[in-house]
Design a protein around this motif. Structure first.
Motif, PDB file in Angstrom:
ATOM      1  N   UNK A  47      25.635  -6.870 -30.243  1.00 48.10           N
ATOM      2  CA  UNK A  47      26.653  -7.569 -31.039  1.00 48.10           C
ATOM      3  C   UNK A  47      27.890  -7.888 -30.200  1.00 48.10           C
ATOM      4  N   UNK A  48      28.233  -7.000 -29.294  1.00 50.85           N
ATOM      5  CA  UNK A  48      29.402  -7.197 -28.440  1.00 50.85           C
ATOM      6  C   UNK A  48      29.225  -8.424 -27.534  1.00 50.85           C
ATOM      7  N   UNK A  49      28.060  -8.565 -26.879  1.00 52.92           N
ATOM      8  CA  UNK A  49      27.819  -9.724 -26.019  1.00 52.92           C
ATOM      9  C   UNK A  49      27.665 -11.008 -26.834  1.00 52.92           C
ATOM     10  N   UNK A  50      27.080 -10.907 -28.011  1.00 53.01           N
ATOM     11  CA  UNK A  50      26.970 -12.073 -28.900  1.00 53.01           C
ATOM     12  C   UNK A  50      28.371 -12.596 -29.231  1.00 53.01           C
ATOM     13  N   UNK A  51      29.240 -11.717 -29.599  1.00 57.90           N
ATOM     14  CA  UNK A  51      30.616 -12.093 -29.916  1.00 57.90           C
ATOM     15  C   UNK A  51      31.305 -12.669 -28.680  1.00 57.90           C
ATOM     16  N   UNK A  52      31.057 -12.090 -27.513  1.00 47.08           N
ATOM     17  CA  UNK A  52      31.664 -12.577 -26.280  1.00 47.08           C
ATOM     18  C   UNK A  52      31.226 -14.007 -25.969  1.00 47.08           C
ATOM     19  N   UNK A  53      29.936 -14.305 -26.142  1.00 44.61           N
ATOM     20  CA  UNK A  53      29.446 -15.669 -25.890  1.00 44.61           C
ATOM     21  C   UNK A  53      30.077 -16.647 -26.871  1.00 44.61           C
ATOM     22  N   UNK A  54      30.120 -16.288 -28.147  1.00 42.66           N
ATOM     23  CA  UNK A  54      30.657 -17.210 -29.153  1.00 42.66           C
ATOM     24  C   UNK A  54      32.146 -17.468 -29.014  1.00 42.66           C
ATOM     25  N   UNK A  55      32.886 -16.501 -28.543  1.00 40.70           N
ATOM     26  CA  UNK A  55      34.338 -16.639 -28.512  1.00 40.70           C
ATOM     27  C   UNK A  55      34.914 -16.629 -27.103  1.00 40.70           C
ATOM     28  N   UNK A  56      34.074 -16.919 -26.116  1.00 40.91           N
ATOM     29  CA  UNK A  56      34.545 -17.018 -24.753  1.00 40.91           C
ATOM     30  C   UNK A  56      35.487 -18.219 -24.638  1.00 40.91           C
ATOM     31  N   UNK A  57      36.588 -18.061 -23.914  1.00 39.09           N
ATOM     32  CA  UNK A  57      37.578 -19.141 -23.872  1.00 39.09           C
ATOM     33  C   UNK A  57      37.110 -20.357 -23.080  1.00 39.09           C
ATOM     34  N   UNK A  58      36.083 -20.215 -22.239  1.00 36.55           N
ATOM     35  CA  UNK A  58      35.618 -21.340 -21.440  1.00 36.55           C
ATOM     36  C   UNK A  58      34.478 -22.114 -22.092  1.00 36.55           C
TER      37      UNK A  58
END
Length: 119
Positions: A47-58
């Protein structure tokens, strides 16, 4: 069994993420589909990496926009198509010798450009 499944999706997600990020530099590698696939793998494993991909600033905006069925912004299309043609032209001039390969590269660039412009 659940642990093996999560490990498989986690590993596949990492591979898709890395190759997708390489696609930012090399225009013929499909960045957005690989990032979407990475997000799909992470939703099943981390879930942590999923959230990181969806909300990555780039690239998070692109992934979310694609998932929601939105179009690619014109500025992004122009940038992507420009990069494709720059890399194909430089490759053809400096690194590819047989004319048939040069023609093949330009056909690929044309098809990729048409695909990007249609989205």
């Amino acid at each position: 069994m659940l642990l093996i499944r999560r490990a498989f999706f986690f590993t596949a997600g990492i591979i898709c993420l890395v190759v997708g990020l390489i696609g930012v530099i090399i225009p013929l590698i499909p960045t957005t589909p690989l990032l979407l696939l990475a997000a799909g793998c992470f939703v099943r494993s981390s879930e942590k990496l999923y959230h990181w991909v969806l909300y990555n600033k780039y690239f998070g905006d692109y992934v979310r926009a694609f998932r929601e069925g939105k179009k690619i912004p014109l500025k992004t299309k122009v940038f992507a198509i420009s990069l494709v043609w720059i890399f194909i032209s430089v490759s053809s001039i400096f690194f590819v010798d047989p004319i048939i390969l040069k023609i093949l590269l330009f056909i690929i660039a044309l098809l990729v450009s048409l695909y990007i412009s249609s989205k």
